[in-house]
Enzyme design. Structure first.
Site, mmCIF file in Angstrom:
data_model
loop_
_atom_site.group_PDB
_atom_site.id
_atom_site.type_symbol
_atom_site.label_atom_id
_atom_site.label_comp_id
_atom_site.label_asym_id
_atom_site.label_seq_id
_atom_site.Cartn_x
_atom_site.Cartn_y
_atom_site.Cartn_z
ATOM 1 N N LYS A 177 -8.323 -15.312 -6.724
ATOM 2 C CA LYS A 177 -8.805 -15.449 -5.348
ATOM 3 C C LYS A 177 -9.471 -14.155 -4.884
ATOM 4 O O LYS A 177 -10.501 -14.177 -4.215
ATOM 5 C CB LYS A 177 -7.659 -15.825 -4.407
ATOM 6 C CG LYS A 177 -8.010 -15.820 -2.920
ATOM 7 C CD LYS A 177 -9.060 -16.872 -2.551
ATOM 8 C CE LYS A 177 -9.559 -16.732 -1.111
ATOM 9 N NZ LYS A 177 -8.698 -17.321 -0.118
ATOM 10 N N LYS A 198 -8.797 -8.495 5.929
ATOM 11 C CA LYS A 198 -7.508 -8.376 5.247
ATOM 12 C C LYS A 198 -7.672 -8.539 3.739
ATOM 13 O O LYS A 198 -7.128 -7.761 2.945
ATOM 14 C CB LYS A 198 -6.556 -9.436 5.814
ATOM 15 C CG LYS A 198 -5.167 -9.428 5.251
ATOM 16 C CD LYS A 198 -4.951 -10.454 4.148
ATOM 17 C CE LYS A 198 -5.168 -11.875 4.621
ATOM 18 N NZ LYS A 198 -4.932 -12.859 3.550
ATOM 19 N N THR A 218 -3.732 -16.004 0.900
ATOM 20 C CA THR A 218 -4.367 -14.978 0.078
ATOM 21 C C THR A 218 -3.584 -13.680 0.235
ATOM 22 O O THR A 218 -3.546 -13.105 1.324
ATOM 23 C CB THR A 218 -5.835 -14.779 0.487
ATOM 24 O OG1 THR A 218 -6.520 -16.015 0.297
ATOM 25 C CG2 THR A 218 -6.491 -13.699 -0.354
#
Lengths: 293, 293
Positions: A168, A236, A93
């Protein structure tokens, strides 16, 4: 059958690589720590000592890494060993801008690259039914589909380079916001003296139902903080979402709230726990630990 | 078969009352506006001219009203016509404290009362598969179950008086927070140029999936703001949740955020629209209207 390479054998990567082997693909693997490399080798994978070596032995090379710096570093090695025609599939990701940069770099070396991040738990990774969101050339996507099908059940072509990463990040907004909703709901339910397991069951049948509730609600109640998806990784992802929303000029208030809470949770030392540990921070704020009446 | 009364034939109440008739119960009905009373009467219900008259003709009397003042007013009338043994079933969303007060008032007059709010859309109300969360005496719950089963599929006994209302408020936390997550997700997806319908489909298969996404995401995209559940009613539910969380000393940050946004949406004149209209406020803040690429 196409020769596959896999770099990044972590919580998600290892079961994904295992499923590629199980489908009969030849597989070359590399990981910074060696234990998972040995484990995959014992199942028939070719252990490699560098990303460049994986690149030399692959036609489709998958990366599944924690963050952009790791992907960039690995790809530097990959580009050394890369032959024309190599298809990179980054399932990490990362930001869509980073995906586009890396894809351009791969193309300039005669290869191609898909951004193909996944959604789903480690269990979905083990069972080979991850959701996979793919950006890049449609032709390359179609050629790579048999490899993706070894890992995922719901595989979507989202558009050009970066579209998989964008999808995503959208997914992570829903994940993170729903997660906070579960925490606040269980907090009220516990203070009200309700049976929390029953509340999870009830709410799951109706308009408040969600994957986060059905899957992480029970773990919060049983104080099971083993990671399906780690706090530090959600932190993150939320950081990337906020960087992008800043660039795009989008005020995302719920994202801002949950990202500050997840950051606080990570800073308190819970980064290696599963995201369901968010309940701990909400409990701390409320001075009330949830319990199943 | 038990004689049933129904007061409050709105968006939810009318189809619920219809299902009670369909199951063969005799039904007495009252509503402030007369049109739905005539409609139910044409299907075989006995039209009444006051809450007291409904009470005289019922053994189980259901109320499905917008807010506490309406319930309190109707029950004042009901208490006038009430015989000993009457079971009141308030399916409105109200505070647990209010539910307990009303139940005590019913018991002091020789009757009993359940708080039994519902979750689910108007479609679920029509199809008779609402989720129903019940608080009150377990014996009364079990005696009333056949009537509840005419309206709902997932029926849960949550505990003593007020437990049904508490469970419903917990449900509304999940509903409201997930709703905001859907809005922020679609906003980013639209700015990214993704196909929004595909994003809804993709995210629904994975860890970001929710009832709100699957059911209201498509309506936001198609600009269908017809109410399944009205903004003004969610505003009221969130107000009750905040009053209770204040009393209980619980800091609910996501609830606070979404309730301020829903309040703003209502004040802008969107109270009669469905809660999916929250996307409009999020769009206004972002100066970007979502569109399906």
């Amino acid at each position: 059958m196409v020769k596959v390479g896999f770099i990044g054998l972590g919580l998600m990567g290892k079961p994904m690589a295992r499923n590629i082997l199980k489908k009969g693909f030849s597989l070359a693997v590399y990981n910074r720590s060696r234990a998972p490399v040995e484990e995959l080798a014992s199942m028939g994978a070719a252990p490699c000592s560098s990303p460049a070596e994986v690149a030399q032995r692959s036609e489709v090379l998958i990366t599944m890494l924690p963050d952009e710096p790791q992907v960039a570093e690995v790809l530097t090695g990959v580009f050394e060993g890369m032959r024309s025609g190599l298809v990179l599939v980054d399932m990490s990701t990362v930001s869509p801008m980073f995906s586009r940069q890396m894809a351009a770099a791969a193309r300039s070396r005669g290869g191609d690259m898909l951004d193909a991040p996944v959604s789903g738990s480690t269990m979905a990774a083990e069972q080979g039914n991850l959701t996979i969101m793919v950006g890049g050339s449609r032709k390359t996507f179609e050629e790579t589909l048999p490899v993706l099908q070894a890992m995922g059940k719901n595989i979507f072509y989202m558009g050009e380079s970066g579209a998989g990463s964008f999808a995503k990040l959208c997914n992570q907004i829903a994940v993170a916001v729903n997660l906070l909703g579960v925490c606040e709901m269980l907090l009220l339910a516990s203070k009200a003296g309700l049976n929390l397991s029953q509340v999870v069951e009830v709410v799951s049948t109706g308009a408040g139902g969600s994957w986060q509730l059905a899957n992480l609600g029970p773990r919060m109640i049983s104080r099971d903080f083993n990671p399906g998806f780690k706090v530090k990784h959600l932190r993150k992802d939320l950081r990337i979402i906020r960087e992008i929303s800043e660039k795009l000029g989008l005020p995302l208030q719920a994202v801002a709230l949950v990202s500050e809470l997840i950051k606080a949770l990570d800073e308190k030392g819970h980064g290696e726990e599963g995201t369901q540990a968010l309940i701990k921070l909400v409990e701390t704020l409320a001075s009330h630990q949830i319990s199943n009446a």
